[in-house]
Design a protein around this motif. Structure first.
Motif, mmCIF file in Angstrom:
data_model
loop_
_atom_site.group_PDB
_atom_site.id
_atom_site.type_symbol
_atom_site.label_atom_id
_atom_site.label_comp_id
_atom_site.label_asym_id
_atom_site.label_seq_id
_atom_site.Cartn_x
_atom_site.Cartn_y
_atom_site.Cartn_z
ATOM 1 N N THR A 110 13.051 74.972 -38.867
ATOM 2 C CA THR A 110 13.577 74.250 -40.027
ATOM 3 C C THR A 110 14.850 74.905 -40.544
ATOM 4 N N LYS A 111 14.849 76.224 -40.637
ATOM 5 C CA LYS A 111 16.011 76.960 -41.142
ATOM 6 C C LYS A 111 17.249 76.718 -40.279
ATOM 7 N N LEU A 112 17.078 76.649 -38.972
ATOM 8 C CA LEU A 112 18.193 76.461 -38.054
ATOM 9 C C LEU A 112 18.588 74.997 -37.881
ATOM 10 N N GLY A 113 17.884 74.106 -38.571
ATOM 11 C CA GLY A 113 18.207 72.684 -38.492
ATOM 12 C C GLY A 113 17.827 72.041 -37.173
ATOM 13 N N LEU A 114 16.793 72.582 -36.522
ATOM 14 C CA LEU A 114 16.399 72.087 -35.206
ATOM 15 C C LEU A 114 15.295 71.031 -35.256
ATOM 16 N N ARG A 115 14.625 70.935 -36.401
ATOM 17 C CA ARG A 115 13.526 69.967 -36.494
ATOM 18 C C ARG A 115 14.073 68.549 -36.428
ATOM 19 N N ALA A 117 14.599 64.486 -36.703
ATOM 20 C CA ALA A 117 14.237 63.422 -37.640
ATOM 21 C C ALA A 117 13.162 62.535 -37.011
#
Length: 334
Positions: A110-115, A117
């Motif tokens: 989540t922190k790295l923006g990998l999750r 949509a």
């Protein structure tokens, strides 16, 4: 009277952990510690036998092969009395139920923006040494879970070293796995193969016991970071819990004289296996800044590919001598 809101969902919530016959955490720790000791001593005996350095005990006329066979039989009996790999697997299940390393993975993703949509495909993830179904239960992950001795029908029974890399995974997870690999050279091969399994810019999540980087004379946190950089994995996140060391590393391009990426000021800015390099266009500064980084990588490669014999063999099985090194063939071409 109606049921309380949420009572049904709580009662029917799935239990992601594989059931374990072992209930005592104290016994689980003893089993895992003894299992690792036996594995280290077996590996050390094999290496000593192969090199001819396993001599007879004082007052005996045993040959080197006879000494090796006797030692191997003794260690096999100890492993059998411990409960074998089955007992170790049960201990691992209990231990991971307490550590919940998957929570850290979710936080970093989540922190790295990998999750992804909801409208996007799930992340492809390879879980090596899976002993529970925590990651398999996540809807936004497409998980392939493997283990050398699977304990659940959704976990494939497969040796990681037999899996052909295809460079197709967004993430690879090694949770309490690297420390179970029997030799430093084989650990190095595992890390090299992980990179080959990852997509460009994919991430590896590595968790090992904290004692591996604090008790061993051959390994520290900076050592792990350098070892990963040698095979093209740049550490981007770390964490220390009371028992576990966590590393998240991103696959980066192989080192070369060309930097990758670019800065907004027009200068080049790249990464050579974790070493940041900044150039100055045609001013001639590129070589002066890039060369030290490349020289450092060359020295690291030599250090990890030509380690002392005590590192390769983990010769002292009574101490925690965790280490990582590489065969020349496991290092990428430069």
């Amino acid at each position: 009277m109606g049921k309380k809101k949420g009572a049904r969902s709580k009662a029917t919530a799935p239990k992601p952990l594989v059931p374990s016959a072992m209930k005592s955490l104290k016994r689980a720790r003893r089993v895992t510690s003894e299992f690792h000791r036996i594995q280290r001593e077996m590996e050390s005996a094999e290496l000593s036998n192969g090199s001819g350095s396993l001599g007879p005990e004082a007052g005996t006329k045993q040959t080197s092969s006879e000494v090796y066979r006797a030692k191997k039989q003794k260690l096999e009996r100890e492993l059998h009395d411990l409960g074998g790999r089955q007992a170790y697997q049960e201990a691992s299940v209990l231990a991971t139920s307490r550590h919940r390393t998957c929570k850290w993975i979710f936080a970093i993703v989540t922190k790295l923006g990998l999750r992804p949509a909801k409208t996007l495909p799930p992340l492809k993830l390879l879980e090596v040494g899976a002993v529970n179904t925590q990651l398999l239960a996540v809807p936004w992950l497409a998980v392939r879970a493997i283990d050398i001795k699977a304990q659940h029908p959704r976990i494939e029974q497969m040796d990681f070293f037999d899996l052909q890399p295809e460079g197709c995974y967004d993430a690879v997870v090694l949770s309490m796995v690297l420390n179970c690999v029997s030799s430093p050279l084989k650990r190095g091969r595992m890390l090299s193969l992980v990179r080959k399994h990852l997509l460009p810019s994919g991430h590896m999540f590595l968790m090992i016991p904290r004692r591996c980087v604090e008790n061993s004379p051959h390994c520290t946190i900076p050592t792990i970071v350098e070892a990963l950089s040698v095979v093209g994995l740049k550490v981007v996140e770390t964490k220390l819990s009371p028992k576990v060391a966590f590393f998240c590393a991103q696959r980066v391009s192989a080192p070369s004289s060309d930097s990758t990426g670019g800065g907004s000021d027009g200068s080049s800015a790249g990464v050579l296996y974790g070493q940041t390099v900044r150039g100055g266009g045609s001013s001639g500064d590129d070589d002066s800044t890039r060369r030290p980084a490349e020289e450092k990588i060359t020295k690291l490669m030599k250090r990890f590919a030509d380690p002392p014999r005590t590192v390769v063999g983990n010769t002292d099985g009574m101490k925690d001598t965790f280490a990582v090194c590489f065969e020349r063939g496991d290092l990428p071409d430069r």
